[in-house]
Motif scaffolding. Structure first.
Motif, PDB file in Angstrom:
ATOM      1  N   PHE A  75      30.070   5.651  35.539  1.00  0.00           N
ATOM      2  CA  PHE A  75      30.702   5.148  34.315  1.00  0.00           C
ATOM      3  C   PHE A  75      29.898   4.036  33.644  1.00  0.00           C
ATOM      4  O   PHE A  75      29.868   3.942  32.413  1.00  0.00           O
ATOM      5  N   PHE A  76      29.251   3.191  34.450  1.00  0.00           N
ATOM      6  CA  PHE A  76      28.544   2.049  33.869  1.00  0.00           C
ATOM      7  C   PHE A  76      27.077   2.372  33.591  1.00  0.00           C
ATOM      8  O   PHE A  76      26.599   2.162  32.468  1.00  0.00           O
ATOM      9  N   MET A  77      26.348   2.846  34.608  1.00  0.00           N
ATOM     10  CA  MET A  77      24.919   3.112  34.420  1.00  0.00           C
ATOM     11  C   MET A  77      24.698   4.238  33.417  1.00  0.00           C
ATOM     12  O   MET A  77      23.827   4.147  32.544  1.00  0.00           O
ATOM     13  N   TRP A  78      25.448   5.313  33.535  1.00  0.00           N
ATOM     14  CA  TRP A  78      25.277   6.448  32.643  1.00  0.00           C
ATOM     15  C   TRP A  78      26.103   6.299  31.372  1.00  0.00           C
ATOM     16  O   TRP A  78      25.683   6.728  30.299  1.00  0.00           O
ATOM     17  N   GLY A  79      27.264   5.681  31.483  1.00  0.00           N
ATOM     18  CA  GLY A  79      28.119   5.558  30.314  1.00  0.00           C
ATOM     19  C   GLY A  79      27.712   4.452  29.360  1.00  0.00           C
ATOM     20  O   GLY A  79      27.783   4.604  28.137  1.00  0.00           O
ATOM     21  N   LEU A  80      27.260   3.314  29.927  1.00  0.00           N
ATOM     22  CA  LEU A  80      26.883   2.165  29.093  1.00  0.00           C
ATOM     23  C   LEU A  80      25.376   1.991  28.965  1.00  0.00           C
ATOM     24  O   LEU A  80      24.913   1.043  28.327  1.00  0.00           O
ATOM     25  N   GLY A  81      24.609   2.888  29.600  1.00  0.00           N
ATOM     26  CA  GLY A  81      23.157   2.739  29.602  1.00  0.00           C
ATOM     27  C   GLY A  81      22.541   2.749  28.215  1.00  0.00           C
ATOM     28  O   GLY A  81      21.492   2.127  27.995  1.00  0.00           O
ATOM     29  N   MET A  82      23.177   3.444  27.254  1.00  0.00           N
ATOM     30  CA  MET A  82      22.618   3.503  25.905  1.00  0.00           C
ATOM     31  C   MET A  82      23.020   2.296  25.056  1.00  0.00           C
ATOM     32  O   MET A  82      22.479   2.100  23.971  1.00  0.00           O
ATOM     33  N   TYR A  83      23.969   1.505  25.571  1.00  0.00           N
ATOM     34  CA  TYR A  83      24.425   0.340  24.801  1.00  0.00           C
ATOM     35  C   TYR A  83      23.948  -0.987  25.414  1.00  0.00           C
ATOM     36  O   TYR A  83      23.708  -1.949  24.682  1.00  0.00           O
ATOM     37  N   LEU A  84      23.799  -1.019  26.740  1.00  0.00           N
ATOM     38  CA  LEU A  84      23.362  -2.246  27.414  1.00  0.00           C
ATOM     39  C   LEU A  84      22.055  -1.981  28.139  1.00  0.00           C
ATOM     40  O   LEU A  84      21.793  -0.869  28.609  1.00  0.00           O
ATOM     41  N   GLN A  85      21.245  -3.017  28.282  1.00  0.00           N
ATOM     42  CA  GLN A  85      19.956  -2.881  28.933  1.00  0.00           C
ATOM     43  C   GLN A  85      19.747  -4.018  29.926  1.00  0.00           C
ATOM     44  O   GLN A  85      20.295  -5.116  29.769  1.00  0.00           O
ATOM     45  N   ASN A  86      18.948  -3.732  30.955  1.00  0.00           N
ATOM     46  CA  ASN A  86      18.465  -4.723  31.917  1.00  0.00           C
ATOM     47  C   ASN A  86      19.587  -5.591  32.499  1.00  0.00           C
ATOM     48  O   ASN A  86      20.536  -5.069  33.074  1.00  0.00           O
ATOM     49  N   LEU A  87      19.495  -6.916  32.310  1.00  0.00           N
ATOM     50  CA  LEU A  87      20.440  -7.829  32.957  1.00  0.00           C
ATOM     51  C   LEU A  87      21.868  -7.638  32.458  1.00  0.00           C
ATOM     52  O   LEU A  87      22.825  -7.804  33.223  1.00  0.00           O
ATOM     53  N   ASP A  88      22.017  -7.322  31.175  1.00  0.00           N
ATOM     54  CA  ASP A  88      23.372  -7.093  30.645  1.00  0.00           C
ATOM     55  C   ASP A  88      24.043  -5.914  31.345  1.00  0.00           C
ATOM     56  O   ASP A  88      25.227  -5.971  31.695  1.00  0.00           O
ATOM     57  N   LEU A  89      23.274  -4.862  31.547  1.00  0.00           N
ATOM     58  CA  LEU A  89      23.813  -3.686  32.212  1.00  0.00           C
ATOM     59  C   LEU A  89      24.126  -3.991  33.676  1.00  0.00           C
ATOM     60  O   LEU A  89      25.159  -3.568  34.214  1.00  0.00           O
ATOM     61  N   MET A  90      23.233  -4.736  34.350  1.00  0.00           N
ATOM     62  CA  MET A  90      23.462  -5.091  35.746  1.00  0.00           C
ATOM     63  C   MET A  90      24.682  -5.997  35.900  1.00  0.00           C
ATOM     64  O   MET A  90      25.459  -5.866  36.847  1.00  0.00           O
ATOM     65  N   ALA A  91      24.858  -6.923  34.955  1.00  0.00           N
ATOM     66  CA  ALA A  91      26.018  -7.813  35.004  1.00  0.00           C
ATOM     67  C   ALA A  91      27.307  -7.021  34.823  1.00  0.00           C
ATOM     68  O   ALA A  91      28.300  -7.247  35.541  1.00  0.00           O
ATOM     69  N   ALA A  92      27.312  -6.078  33.876  1.00  0.00           N
ATOM     70  CA  ALA A  92      28.497  -5.252  33.657  1.00  0.00           C
ATOM     71  C   ALA A  92      28.795  -4.395  34.879  1.00  0.00           C
ATOM     72  O   ALA A  92      29.960  -4.245  35.283  1.00  0.00           O
ATOM     73  N   LEU A  93      27.750  -3.850  35.493  1.00  0.00           N
ATOM     74  CA  LEU A  93      27.941  -3.020  36.684  1.00  0.00           C
ATOM     75  C   LEU A  93      28.458  -3.852  37.851  1.00  0.00           C
ATOM     76  O   LEU A  93      29.335  -3.398  38.603  1.00  0.00           O
ATOM     77  N   ALA A  94      27.938  -5.061  38.023  1.00  0.00           N
ATOM     78  CA  ALA A  94      28.409  -5.932  39.107  1.00  0.00           C
ATOM     79  C   ALA A  94      29.892  -6.271  38.927  1.00  0.00           C
ATOM     80  O   ALA A  94      30.660  -6.277  39.899  1.00  0.00           O
ATOM     81  N   TYR A 139      30.001 -10.956  45.386  1.00  0.00           N
ATOM     82  CA  TYR A 139      29.525 -10.136  46.508  1.00  0.00           C
ATOM     83  C   TYR A 139      28.926  -8.830  46.000  1.00  0.00           C
ATOM     84  O   TYR A 139      27.880  -8.370  46.497  1.00  0.00           O
ATOM     85  N   ALA A 140      29.560  -8.225  44.998  1.00  0.00           N
ATOM     86  CA  ALA A 140      29.026  -6.993  44.417  1.00  0.00           C
ATOM     87  C   ALA A 140      27.665  -7.223  43.782  1.00  0.00           C
ATOM     88  O   ALA A 140      26.781  -6.353  43.845  1.00  0.00           O
ATOM     89  N   ALA A 141      27.459  -8.401  43.173  1.00  0.00           N
ATOM     90  CA  ALA A 141      26.154  -8.718  42.579  1.00  0.00           C
ATOM     91  C   ALA A 141      25.066  -8.780  43.652  1.00  0.00           C
ATOM     92  O   ALA A 141      23.937  -8.318  43.435  1.00  0.00           O
ATOM     93  N   VAL A 142      25.419  -9.333  44.828  1.00  0.00           N
ATOM     94  CA  VAL A 142      24.456  -9.378  45.941  1.00  0.00           C
ATOM     95  C   VAL A 142      24.114  -7.970  46.406  1.00  0.00           C
ATOM     96  O   VAL A 142      22.937  -7.625  46.626  1.00  0.00           O
ATOM     97  N   LEU A 143      25.140  -7.137  46.577  1.00  0.00           N
ATOM     98  CA  LEU A 143      24.904  -5.754  47.007  1.00  0.00           C
ATOM     99  C   LEU A 143      24.088  -4.990  45.963  1.00  0.00           C
ATOM    100  O   LEU A 143      23.192  -4.211  46.316  1.00  0.00           O
ATOM    101  N   LEU A 144      24.396  -5.212  44.700  1.00  0.00           N
ATOM    102  CA  LEU A 144      23.662  -4.535  43.635  1.00  0.00           C
ATOM    103  C   LEU A 144      22.195  -4.939  43.641  1.00  0.00           C
ATOM    104  O   LEU A 144      21.304  -4.095  43.443  1.00  0.00           O
ATOM    105  N   PHE A 145      21.910  -6.208  43.872  1.00  0.00           N
ATOM    106  CA  PHE A 145      20.525  -6.669  43.967  1.00  0.00           C
ATOM    107  C   PHE A 145      19.804  -5.938  45.101  1.00  0.00           C
ATOM    108  O   PHE A 145      18.646  -5.506  44.948  1.00  0.00           O
ATOM    109  N   CYS A 146      20.469  -5.789  46.236  1.00  0.00           N
ATOM    110  CA  CYS A 146      19.861  -5.100  47.377  1.00  0.00           C
ATOM    111  C   CYS A 146      19.593  -3.630  47.053  1.00  0.00           C
ATOM    112  O   CYS A 146      18.548  -3.078  47.424  1.00  0.00           O
ATOM    113  N   VAL A 147      20.522  -2.997  46.347  1.00  0.00           N
ATOM    114  CA  VAL A 147      20.343  -1.587  45.984  1.00  0.00           C
ATOM    115  C   VAL A 147      19.180  -1.429  45.014  1.00  0.00           C
ATOM    116  O   VAL A 147      18.326  -0.535  45.176  1.00  0.00           O
ATOM    117  N   VAL A 148      19.118  -2.284  43.999  1.00  0.00           N
ATOM    118  CA  VAL A 148      18.029  -2.220  43.019  1.00  0.00           C
ATOM    119  C   VAL A 148      16.690  -2.474  43.703  1.00  0.00           C
ATOM    120  O   VAL A 148      15.683  -1.790  43.419  1.00  0.00           O
TER     121      VAL A 148
END
Length: 211
Positions: A75-94, A139-148
Motif C-alpha cells: 500500500f505504501f511503497m507501491w501505492g504512494l511511490g509515485m507521490y512520495l520519494q526517498n525519506l518522505d516515502l520511508m517516513a510514511a512507510l515507517a 521501532y518500525a523505523a529501526v526495522l525499516l532501516f535494517c531492511v533497506v
C-alpha cells in the motif's frame, strides 16, 4: 381406537413431555446457579473446542507478522511511490508499519492468546497504552532501516555500486519485504527476551544467595 382413547393418549404424551422438559430445565438451572464451582482457564476451555486444521502457534504468529508487513509495503511503497520519494516515502512507510503493528498485529496476537499475556514474548512493545503506538513507530523505523540496508547489501554484492547501476536485480516487493521485516523483528524480540531472561535469572540467583 376410539376418540376417547386417542384423547387420553394425547394427554399422556403432553404430560410426559412436560415432565421431561421440566427435568431438563431444572438441571440447567442447577448448573447455572451452582456455587463454589471451580474456575476454568481459557487454555483449558480451548482444549475442548472443536479443532480443524492444527496449525502450530508459531506459524500463525509469523504469518501474521509477515502478512501485515507485506501489506504495508504494497500500500505504501507501491501505492504512494509515485507521490512520495526517498525519506518522505520511508517516513510514511515507517508510520504505517508502526501503526499497523500497534493496532492490527499485536491485537491479532492477543486474540490468539490461550490466556492473557501468553504471547507477550512475541511482541517488542507489550504495553497497552495510547503512547505505545509512538514507540512502535520508532521501532518500525529501526526495522525499516535494517531492511533497506539488507536490500542495498544484496544488490551491492550482485551489481556493485547501487547508485550508479541502471537497474538492480532485487527490487522491493511485498513478499521479500515481509519476510525480511518479520525476520529482523523476531531477531530483535529474541534479543530482548534473552536480555530479560538473563536479568531475571541474575535477580533470582541474588535473591537465593541472600537467603
Amino acid at each position: 381406537m376410539s376418540k376417547k382413547k386417542r384423547n387420553r393418549y394425547a394427554e399422556d404424551e403432553k404430560k410426559s413431555a412436560a415432565e421431561y422438559y421440566k427435568l431438563k430445565t431444572d438441571a440447567v438451572d442447577r448448573l447455572v446457579n451452582a456455587k463454589n464451582a471451580p474456575e476454568v482457564s481459557d487454555a483449558e476451555i480451548k482444549k475442548y473446542k472443536s479443532k480443524g486444521l492444527n496449525i502450530p502457534t508459531w506459524v500463525k504468529i509469523l504469518f501474521v507478522k509477515f502478512w501485515f508487513a507485506g501489506a504495508m509495503c504494497y500500500f505504501f511503497m507501491w501505492g504512494l511511490g509515485m507521490y512520495l520519494q526517498n525519506l518522505d516515502l520511508m517516513a510514511a512507510l515507517a508510520i504505517g508499519l508502526g501503526v499497523s503493528t500497534d493496532l492490527l498485529v499485536n491485537h491479532s496476537l492477543r486474540s490468539l492468546e490461550p490466556e492473557k499475556h501468553a504471547y507477550d514474548k512475541w511482541m517488542m512493545v507489550t504495553t497497552r497504552k495510547f503512547w505505545s503506538m509512538f514507540i512502535n513507530v520508532l521501532y518500525a523505523a529501526v526495522l525499516l532501516f535494517c531492511v533497506v540496508w539488507t536490500y542495498n547489501a544484496i544488490n551491492t554484492i550482485l551489481v556493485g555500486d547501487v547508485e550508479t547501476a541502471e537497474t538492480v536485480p532485487v527490487g522491493v516487493e511485498p513478499l521479500l519485504f515481509g519476510l525480511l521485516y518479520m525476520g529482523f523483528d523476531m531477531l530483535f524480540i529474541t534479543m530482548k527476551n534473552t536480555i530479560i531472561k538473563i536479568f531475571r535469572d541474575a535477580n533470582a540467583k541474588a535473591a537465593g544467595d541472600r537467603k
